[in-house]
Design a protein around this motif. Structure first.
Motif, PDB file in Angstrom:
ATOM      1  N   LEU A 195       0.809  -1.221   0.000  1.00 37.78           N
ATOM      2  CA  LEU A 195       0.000   0.000   0.000  1.00 37.78           C
ATOM      3  C   LEU A 195       0.843   1.273   0.000  1.00 37.78           C
ATOM      4  N   THR A 196       2.136   1.137   0.200  1.00 38.77           N
ATOM      5  CA  THR A 196       3.007   2.292   0.408  1.00 38.77           C
ATOM      6  C   THR A 196       3.734   2.677  -0.874  1.00 38.77           C
ATOM      7  N   THR A 197       3.668   3.953  -1.220  1.00 41.27           N
ATOM      8  CA  THR A 197       4.417   4.493  -2.348  1.00 41.27           C
ATOM      9  C   THR A 197       5.697   5.145  -1.815  1.00 41.27           C
ATOM     10  N   ASP A 198       6.364   5.904  -2.665  1.00 40.89           N
ATOM     11  CA  ASP A 198       7.561   6.623  -2.208  1.00 40.89           C
ATOM     12  C   ASP A 198       7.202   7.891  -1.441  1.00 40.89           C
ATOM     13  N   PHE A 199       5.900   8.087  -1.189  1.00 40.71           N
ATOM     14  CA  PHE A 199       5.432   9.277  -0.482  1.00 40.71           C
ATOM     15  C   PHE A 199       4.763   8.933   0.852  1.00 40.71           C
ATOM     16  N   GLY A 200       4.011   7.858   0.869  1.00 38.21           N
ATOM     17  CA  GLY A 200       3.312   7.465   2.085  1.00 38.21           C
ATOM     18  C   GLY A 200       2.435   6.262   1.831  1.00 38.21           C
ATOM     19  N   ILE A 201       1.618   5.922   2.819  1.00 39.81           N
ATOM     20  CA  ILE A 201       0.717   4.782   2.671  1.00 39.81           C
ATOM     21  C   ILE A 201      -0.605   5.272   2.105  1.00 39.81           C
ATOM     22  N   ILE A 202      -1.094   4.593   1.046  1.00 39.65           N
ATOM     23  CA  ILE A 202      -2.332   4.962   0.365  1.00 39.65           C
ATOM     24  C   ILE A 202      -3.520   4.655   1.265  1.00 39.65           C
ATOM     25  N   GLN A 203      -4.542   5.502   1.183  1.00 38.24           N
ATOM     26  CA  GLN A 203      -5.664   5.403   2.113  1.00 38.24           C
ATOM     27  C   GLN A 203      -6.511   4.147   1.901  1.00 38.24           C
ATOM     28  N   PHE A 204      -6.976   3.908   0.673  1.00 34.45           N
ATOM     29  CA  PHE A 204      -7.954   2.846   0.431  1.00 34.45           C
ATOM     30  C   PHE A 204      -7.423   1.830  -0.576  1.00 34.45           C
ATOM     31  N   SER A 205      -8.126   0.708  -0.639  1.00 39.09           N
ATOM     32  CA  SER A 205      -7.888  -0.264  -1.702  1.00 39.09           C
ATOM     33  C   SER A 205      -9.225  -0.725  -2.247  1.00 39.09           C
ATOM     34  N   LYS A 206      -9.193  -1.223  -3.465  1.00 44.53           N
ATOM     35  CA  LYS A 206     -10.350  -1.898  -4.043  1.00 44.53           C
ATOM     36  C   LYS A 206     -10.046  -3.390  -3.977  1.00 44.53           C
ATOM     37  N   ILE A 207     -10.729  -4.072  -3.089  1.00 41.60           N
ATOM     38  CA  ILE A 207     -10.385  -5.443  -2.684  1.00 41.60           C
ATOM     39  C   ILE A 207      -8.952  -5.400  -2.153  1.00 41.60           C
TER      40      ILE A 207
END
Length: 744
Positions: free
Chosen positions: A407-419
């Motif tokens: 879930l983590t990019t080079d900026f931070g952890i992304i809020q949501f996921s789809k499945i």
């Protein structure tokens, strides 16, 4: 119910076909036994009695303790005697299909069942409606000799009740299990298998004329007109029993039909028994899965279930299983043998990507309760129902950081996921990155894994990024790293408090973390502290108080002690204002994150040694635990309706974050008071993630390492976002601390 007092773990004996025999029930049994072993720890063992005949003989592994030759009357007697002589075997489970038992020995099989002195649970893999008198009597007599019956669809249960007069209370519906899969990139999988650029239709299973594959072949010309890149994969070898009786006649007929219709470039036979991992990848790269059958009475199909679990949009003939699962926009049903209807359905789906996605997502939602982990829970609960000697204890999953990192990019952890696919369009939040920082620091403290350090640095710098000139923080950041208008529409005090909590946790580990991390955290924390005493949100004060207390462990800052006293006194006053004998709480309602309030006051007591804070912490936490625990486990306050003073708690809508916060608080209370009751409740609360909840389904996904977003009345929210995943990880790391201490 059997009541036994044995010192050894109870054992379940499965009477079933079993690998290396190649048949669906053999694979089913192997998967079920593996799932039970993976799900439960030191609770019971499994052994196998393999079904054979004079034409079906195999060499087995050590797990096969007995062999029953269904074509030998003496074998039934010998097997019954051996089973009865084993004190460890406490339950006998029979996987039943009439084709597995030689009909010449029906009376011997019935005598075998009558002779067993253990509870017998029988799983009917096929239930035929409208039986004739002879067949009906067979099923009734087998059922009468069984303690419990399992079927895989409600349709089958209804038939047993209406057509065979079997009491409904004797029947349990437990679906055919499916494997959880991390939904891989379809394009990458197609490249892996040399299928790039092709639109894939597929079917799989041991091939026989009952699969009605010619129905699809006859439909393909009309499909190819609209989609020239279509390739139909027929996955699986010919059924061994078919080969014995007629060789490859049916497969050769299919090959001739392919040539006659000019489909050589559009049909491929994958003519072998695929390993599970490879099979699941083939299903994941499939654009549409086709289930065709000749048999309207086929109760259930494992191949159908596996395809849905891999996210395939499904087109199926109307077997009962398909009609139950695919209703209400989860797939398309067409008539048996009707190639025109099949072609029309395929063309409709290929032309509508949104519809394919809808069917895929709805199918996943319907099938998740059939995950092998959930199926194993249902079986184990049935074992315990019939023998109270089964002491069921979930096996604690290994710690996995994979999905947090996913879930983590080079900026931070992304809020949501789809499945389980990160949804970058949902952006980022300070809340999630603060919690991720806490979890990564916790893991580093336990494991010393230096691979965590870049992630700790990343989440720390995200918090710094969100800090404004006045020291306050903004919470919402879009995928382009811009602050969103939502920051002006939402009260951000709680987010500010969470940031201070995370920074305080990091600073409290100053002895093991790089000095540069600590220096950055000091600067951000001290700048934010200017606004802390102006907070009015109860939870913002509590989070800030926790952060301050962690910061000041082993290194007290005089100015901080003043703020700690101010915030703690404010919470204490709120408790005194609202609290009464029947409502020992800080507010006139229980909402979200409730456990952080008593926990924060306990933290304040540890710093200030003010006995009032300790007493309020104990009383308020006892009150909260009384509202959220009962004999069945934990039920946190619903996010659908808060519990108001004098009101009744809503029953559904439970969030992983509230269970995790409860576990963190129980840990803190145990550390201070050393009361084992807190540890017991901690383990009970953690079991919520593993299936001890009202749906008796897993909330943590051991395949991905993610955590589902919520527990609703009838279903799980399958999305695995940052909040739920990190919350689970914090809970899991808290539990691990005690497991590590126990081994030292």
């Amino acid at each position: 119910m059997h009541k036994n007092n044995f010192t050894n773990q109870p054992q379940v004996l499965y009477i079933t076909s079993y690998p290396p025999r190649e048949c669906g029930i053999a694979s089913y049994s192997q998967d079920l036994i593996k799932a039970l072993a993976n799900k439960y720890d030191n609770s019971f063992t499994s052994s196998i009695c393999a079904l054979e005949s004079d034409t079906e003989v195999h060499t087995y592994g050590d797990e096969v303790k007995f062999v029953l030759d269904t074509s030998d009357a003496a074998s039934y007697l010998q097997c019954a005697e051996a089973i009865n002589a084993s004190a460890d075997i406490r339950i006998v489970m029979i996987q039943h299909e009439f084709g597995l038992f030689d009909s010449r020995y029906d009376e011997d099989f019935l005598h075998f069942l009558s002779s067993l002195n253990k509870p017998v649970i029988i799983t009917y893999h096929t239930v035929l409606p409208r039986p004739d008198a002879v067949f009906k009597r067979k099923v009734e007599e087998i059922s009468a000799r069984s303690s419990a019956i399992i079927v895989m669809t409600q349709h089958s249960a209804d038939i047993l009740v209406s057509d065979y007069r079997i009491p409904a209370e004797k029947i349990s519906v437990i679906p055919h299990g499916v494997h959880l899969v991390p939904h891989s990139n379809k394009k990458a999988l197609k490249e892996k298998y040399g299928l790039s650029g092709r639109t894939i239709l597929s079917t799989f299973g041991l091939i026989s004329s009952g699969k009605s594959i010619e129905t699809t072949l006859d439909a393909l010309p009309d499909v190819i007109k609209n989609e020239p890149g279509v390739l139909f994969l027929v996955i699986g070898k010919t059924h061994p029993n078919v080969v014995k009786h007629e060789g490859e006649r049916y497969r050769n007929q299919l090959l001739e039909r392919v040539e006659k219709l000019g489909l050589q470039d559009h049909v491929r036979f994958v003519n072998y028994y695929l390993p599970l991992e490879e099979l699941l990848e083939y299903l994941q790269l499939t654009d549409i899965y086709l289930f065709t059958s000749r048999d309207p009475n086929q109760a259930v199909s494992g191949t159908f279930s596996y395809a849905i679990s891999c996210g395939c949009p499904i087109i199926s003939t109307p077997i009962p299983h398909a009609k139950e699962v695919l209703k209400n926009d989860a797939g398309i049903i067409f008539d048996f043998g009707n190639s025109d209807q099949l072609a029309s359905a395929v063309n409709r789906l290929l032309a509508d990507e949104n519809l394919r996605d809808t069917y895929s997502n709805n199918g996943l939602q319907r099938i998740v309760s059939s995950a092998w982990q959930n199926v194993s829970i249902s079986h184990a609960n049935l074992f315990k129902k019939h023998d109270e000697g089964f002491d069921l204890r979930f096996r604690i999953p290994e710690i996995k950081l994979d999905f947090v990192k996913h879930l983590t990019t080079d900026f931070g952890i992304i809020q949501f996921s789809k499945i389980d696919a990160p949804d970058i369009t949902s952006g980022y939040t300070l809340d999630d990155n603060a919690r991720a920082l806490v979890a990564m620091v916790m893991d580093f403290a336990l494991s010393g894994d230096r691979d965590n350090l870049p992630y700790i640095s990343l989440y720390l710098h995200f918090i710094k990024f969100c800090q404004q000139q006045d020291g306050d923080f903004l919470n919402y950041v879009d995928e382009e790293k811009n602050f969103t208008p939502q920051n002006a529409e939402t009260n951000l005090e709680d987010s500010n408090g969470r940031a201070l909590w995370a920074l305080g946790i990091l600073i409290s580990h100053r002895d093991i973390l790089p000095e540069s991390f600590i220096d950055t955290a000091y600067v951000v924390f001290d700048k934010a502290l200017r606004q802390t005493t102006e907070m009015h949100s109860t939870r913002a004060m509590a989070f800030s108080l926790k952060g301050l207390c962690y910061y000041n462990r082993n290194r007290e800052v005089v100015e901080h002690l003043v703020v700690i006293e101010t915030l703690a006194a404010r919470l204490a006053e709120m408790y005194k204002h609202e609290g009464e004998l029947s409502w020992e709480w800080f507010e006139s309602y229980l909402t979200y994150g409730n456990s952080i309030l008593p926990e924060s006051l306990l933290c304040a007591y540890e710093i200030t040694h003010n006995i009032i804070y300790k007493e309020i912490a104990q009383c308020s936490f006892a009150f909260l635990l009384k509202q959220t625990f009962d004999e069945t486990g934990i039920k946190v306050i619903s996010n659908q309706e808060w519990l108001k003073k004098g009101g009744t708690a809503a029953r559904f809508g439970e969030q992983p974050i509230d269970v995790a916060y409860t576990i963190l608080a129980l840990d803190r209370f145990y550390q201070v008071f050393k009361d084992e009751a807190y540890l017991d409740k901690m383990n009970t609360a953690f079991d919520w993630f593993l299936g001890r909840n009202h749906l008796k389904q897993i909330i943590y996904n051991p395949c991905t390492g993610g955590c589902y977003d919520g527990l609703e009345e009838h279903q799980i929210n399958l999305n695995q976002g940052a909040e739920s995943t990190v919350s689970y990880l914090m809970a899991r790391l808290t539990v691990e601390k005690y497991r590590v201490e126990a081994t030292v």
